[in-house]
Design a protein around this motif. Sequence first.
Motif, PDB file in Angstrom:
ATOM      1  N   UNK A 202      16.021  39.419 -35.733  1.00 16.44           N
ATOM      2  CA  UNK A 202      17.312  40.091 -35.528  1.00 16.44           C
ATOM      3  C   UNK A 202      17.745  40.015 -34.071  1.00 16.44           C
ATOM      4  N   UNK A 203      16.823  40.308 -33.161  1.00 14.85           N
ATOM      5  CA  UNK A 203      17.131  40.265 -31.722  1.00 14.85           C
ATOM      6  C   UNK A 203      17.458  38.835 -31.293  1.00 14.85           C
ATOM      7  N   UNK A 204      16.675  37.884 -31.821  1.00 15.52           N
ATOM      8  CA  UNK A 204      16.859  36.484 -31.432  1.00 15.52           C
ATOM      9  C   UNK A 204      18.201  35.930 -31.888  1.00 15.52           C
ATOM     10  N   UNK A 205      18.558  36.192 -33.155  1.00 16.67           N
ATOM     11  CA  UNK A 205      19.771  35.589 -33.715  1.00 16.67           C
ATOM     12  C   UNK A 205      21.050  36.271 -33.243  1.00 16.67           C
ATOM     13  N   UNK A 206      20.910  37.393 -32.566  1.00 15.52           N
ATOM     14  CA  UNK A 206      22.104  38.075 -32.055  1.00 15.52           C
ATOM     15  C   UNK A 206      22.147  37.988 -30.526  1.00 15.52           C
ATOM     16  N   UNK A 370      37.883  38.900 -37.111  1.00 15.51           N
ATOM     17  CA  UNK A 370      37.650  40.348 -37.071  1.00 15.51           C
ATOM     18  C   UNK A 370      38.581  40.900 -36.004  1.00 15.51           C
ATOM     19  N   UNK A 371      39.671  41.494 -36.435  1.00 15.92           N
ATOM     20  CA  UNK A 371      40.660  41.957 -35.468  1.00 15.92           C
ATOM     21  C   UNK A 371      41.427  40.786 -34.885  1.00 15.92           C
ATOM     22  N   UNK A 372      42.263  41.033 -33.890  1.00 13.75           N
ATOM     23  CA  UNK A 372      43.126  39.965 -33.348  1.00 13.75           C
ATOM     24  C   UNK A 372      42.422  38.984 -32.411  1.00 13.75           C
ATOM     25  N   UNK A 373      41.254  39.378 -31.849  1.00 13.46           N
ATOM     26  CA  UNK A 373      40.672  38.564 -30.776  1.00 13.46           C
ATOM     27  C   UNK A 373      39.264  38.012 -31.071  1.00 13.46           C
ATOM     28  N   UNK A 374      38.618  38.486 -32.120  1.00 13.61           N
ATOM     29  CA  UNK A 374      37.214  38.079 -32.330  1.00 13.61           C
ATOM     30  C   UNK A 374      37.061  37.343 -33.660  1.00 13.61           C
ATOM     31  N   UNK A 375      36.332  36.236 -33.594  1.00 10.27           N
ATOM     32  CA  UNK A 375      36.062  35.417 -34.779  1.00 10.27           C
ATOM     33  C   UNK A 375      34.547  35.304 -34.945  1.00 10.27           C
ATOM     34  N   UNK A 376      34.040  35.713 -36.085  1.00  4.45           N
ATOM     35  CA  UNK A 376      32.581  35.697 -36.294  1.00  4.45           C
ATOM     36  C   UNK A 376      32.142  34.324 -36.796  1.00  4.45           C
ATOM     37  N   UNK A 377      31.147  33.687 -36.151  1.00  2.22           N
ATOM     38  CA  UNK A 377      30.633  32.410 -36.651  1.00  2.22           C
ATOM     39  C   UNK A 377      30.008  32.606 -38.040  1.00  2.22           C
ATOM     40  N   UNK A 379      27.520  31.227 -39.381  1.00  6.31           N
ATOM     41  CA  UNK A 379      26.051  31.271 -39.349  1.00  6.31           C
ATOM     42  C   UNK A 379      25.528  32.664 -38.995  1.00  6.31           C
ATOM     43  N   UNK A 380      26.366  33.458 -38.327  1.00  7.05           N
ATOM     44  CA  UNK A 380      25.928  34.791 -37.910  1.00  7.05           C
ATOM     45  C   UNK A 380      25.761  35.751 -39.080  1.00  7.05           C
ATOM     46  N   UNK A 381      26.298  35.397 -40.247  1.00  5.07           N
ATOM     47  CA  UNK A 381      26.145  36.285 -41.394  1.00  5.07           C
ATOM     48  C   UNK A 381      24.697  36.380 -41.877  1.00  5.07           C
ATOM     49  N   UNK A 382      23.830  35.491 -41.369  1.00  4.39           N
ATOM     50  CA  UNK A 382      22.411  35.596 -41.700  1.00  4.39           C
ATOM     51  C   UNK A 382      21.821  36.907 -41.189  1.00  4.39           C
ATOM     52  N   UNK A 383      22.543  37.576 -40.285  1.00  7.53           N
ATOM     53  CA  UNK A 383      22.119  38.901 -39.815  1.00  7.53           C
ATOM     54  C   UNK A 383      22.016  39.879 -40.986  1.00  7.53           C
ATOM     55  N   UNK A 384      22.891  39.701 -41.994  1.00 14.55           N
ATOM     56  CA  UNK A 384      22.857  40.608 -43.136  1.00 14.55           C
ATOM     57  C   UNK A 384      21.625  40.372 -44.006  1.00 14.55           C
ATOM     58  N   UNK A 385      21.119  39.155 -43.984  1.00 11.67           N
ATOM     59  CA  UNK A 385      19.835  38.886 -44.649  1.00 11.67           C
ATOM     60  C   UNK A 385      18.723  39.638 -43.932  1.00 11.67           C
ATOM     61  N   UNK A 386      18.715  39.557 -42.606  1.00  8.12           N
ATOM     62  CA  UNK A 386      17.688  40.243 -41.813  1.00  8.12           C
ATOM     63  C   UNK A 386      17.769  41.757 -41.995  1.00  8.12           C
ATOM     64  N   UNK A 457      42.417  32.557 -47.317  1.00  9.30           N
ATOM     65  CA  UNK A 457      42.544  33.965 -46.907  1.00  9.30           C
ATOM     66  C   UNK A 457      41.658  34.899 -47.739  1.00  9.30           C
ATOM     67  N   UNK A 458      40.368  34.592 -47.741  1.00  6.03           N
ATOM     68  CA  UNK A 458      39.348  35.485 -48.314  1.00  6.03           C
ATOM     69  C   UNK A 458      38.391  35.826 -47.176  1.00  6.03           C
ATOM     70  N   UNK A 459      38.167  37.095 -46.941  1.00  8.18           N
ATOM     71  CA  UNK A 459      37.300  37.502 -45.834  1.00  8.18           C
ATOM     72  C   UNK A 459      35.884  36.960 -46.021  1.00  8.18           C
ATOM     73  N   UNK A 460      35.320  36.472 -44.946  1.00  9.40           N
ATOM     74  CA  UNK A 460      33.952  35.945 -44.975  1.00  9.40           C
ATOM     75  C   UNK A 460      32.944  37.027 -45.356  1.00  9.40           C
TER      76      UNK A 460
END
Length: 576
Positions: A202-206, A370-377, A379-386, A457-460
């Motif tokens: 978790x610490x590594x991937x974030x 996510x909001x007007x200024x941030x876009x989540x990669x 690959x980062x959704x693997x955080x939800x697996x962790x 237009x489907x949220x990741x």
Amino acid sequence: MNTMKSNDVEEDGLYTEDGTVDIYKRPANKLKTGKWKACRFILGNECCERLAYYGMSTNLVNYLQTRFNQGNATAATNVTTWSGTCYITPLLGAFLADSYMGRYWTIASFSIIYVIGMILLTFSATIPTLKPACDSNGCHPTSAQTASCFIGLYLIALGTGGIKPCVSAFGADQFDENDETERLKKSSFFNWFYFSINIGSLIASSALVWIQINVGWGWGFGIPAVAMIIAIIFFFIGSKWYRLQPPGGSTITRICQVIVAACTKFGIQVPDNKSLLYETEDAESNIKGTRKLEHTNQLKFLDKAAIERECDHTKGWPNSWKLCTVTQVEELKSLIHLLPVWASLIVFATVYSQMSTMFVLQGNTMDQQIGPHFKIPSASLSLFDTLSVLFWAAVYDRAIVPLARKFTGHEQGFTQLQRIGIGLVISIISMIVAGILEVVRLGMVRKNNLYDAQTVSISIFWQVPQYFLVGAAEVFTMIGQMEFFYGQAPDAMRSLCAALQLTTNALGNYVSTLLVLIVTKITTTHGRIGWIPDNLNRGHLDYFYWLLTVLSLINFFVYLWLAKRYTYRKATSNAH
């Protein structure tokens, strides 16, 4: 006289009955060694080591692309080849641990190689002579700089090969399975061991990936190197509390001896009275530090190796290439019995590998804003697996096991094979959920004529359920198989069986690659675009998920058939 007997009993109760010794090679004292007081150092070591490994490997493909001018295909191939090596080298580490060095000294020795590799990799990103020179036209690595980077990487691959197969088994060695109270805690250990792995991940991937991208590769690799040094310090501090399983001599040699001895007695009938088969008279087996194994009726041909003849002795001593003990024969039988279960777990590893491939490709086509200024990669959704693993590992240990125990009467809630089976079912559901999401996504593409749109237009975050389900499946299947392979492995083969369990990950990746190649080959004939084209809006990734669902379902029924027929091995305790 009675007082003397009482003292003997008390003295016997002070020591473990599984052949373990302390760091000074004395019989392990139950009060002074092992259990959670030893495991806290092993869990701390594992958390830091996994942080180091994932902190260095998660973003490695980007490092090779930006600093060494490698294209997508070259960088990906280099990373997968290196990653595959990290799952092959555990076979070497396991052999050395079981045969000659023992788990403690194997972990200690290979950890030093690991740190040297981490330091060299960090130097390749910081020291001017080793760091590729970069300008507005990109980076310009020399052959020496490229070599230093890859030498560091493959030293890490060698180092992790000595740690991966040994550390979980070494942690489990801290609990005497002949002691009912300690045996219950051993099952809990595997849950917390996997929990500690995912804290590091978790610490590594974030945090570490962010540091590598936004601060620099020197810090991005330097922090994992420091984490690995801390891991070694943790490990050595706990030395006086550890219980060590002595190495039993060459595993491969013992296996070959059984096969040769059985083949040379091909025409001899195995006696009906199994007590006539050869076994040592001592309390312990003839394999150093290991308990005797009870005879089983399967694979009777191998029992021929334990049939005693006069010509099997040389100068009064048994010739080990002609005569083997029942325990030595049962050791090979145990390994053979594990292989079908091992093979049935490869499909699960194939499903698991989709997180870093098809799930990411699917996420690339969805709304990542996510909001007007941030876009989540994606690959980062693997955080939800962790996060799922961290959640379910704690819930399983604290809530599910006590609840299941009331219904099943089993001390661990579920048997190891039942636990694995539950995870296989959850993994099938995860593929169904991923497939349904893709059907919905493609439906929106067709409805709104979005075939050439980059995103739909489907949220990741609609992918979160499939990641969460894979994490739940991990807690049941991966932790279950760690516990199963440790528990069913003979004392002198535990590191080898842990390494065998790790190879399912490598083979799962290879099977996934093979499936993609086959599917692409078949579905692109006659000018068709295929299931998995570059533009997924024109493909059918959902069909690929349904294929994995069907394969997983077939595999599950095969697994049920194997699990129903599996007989758990039994060892006889030995006293010091």
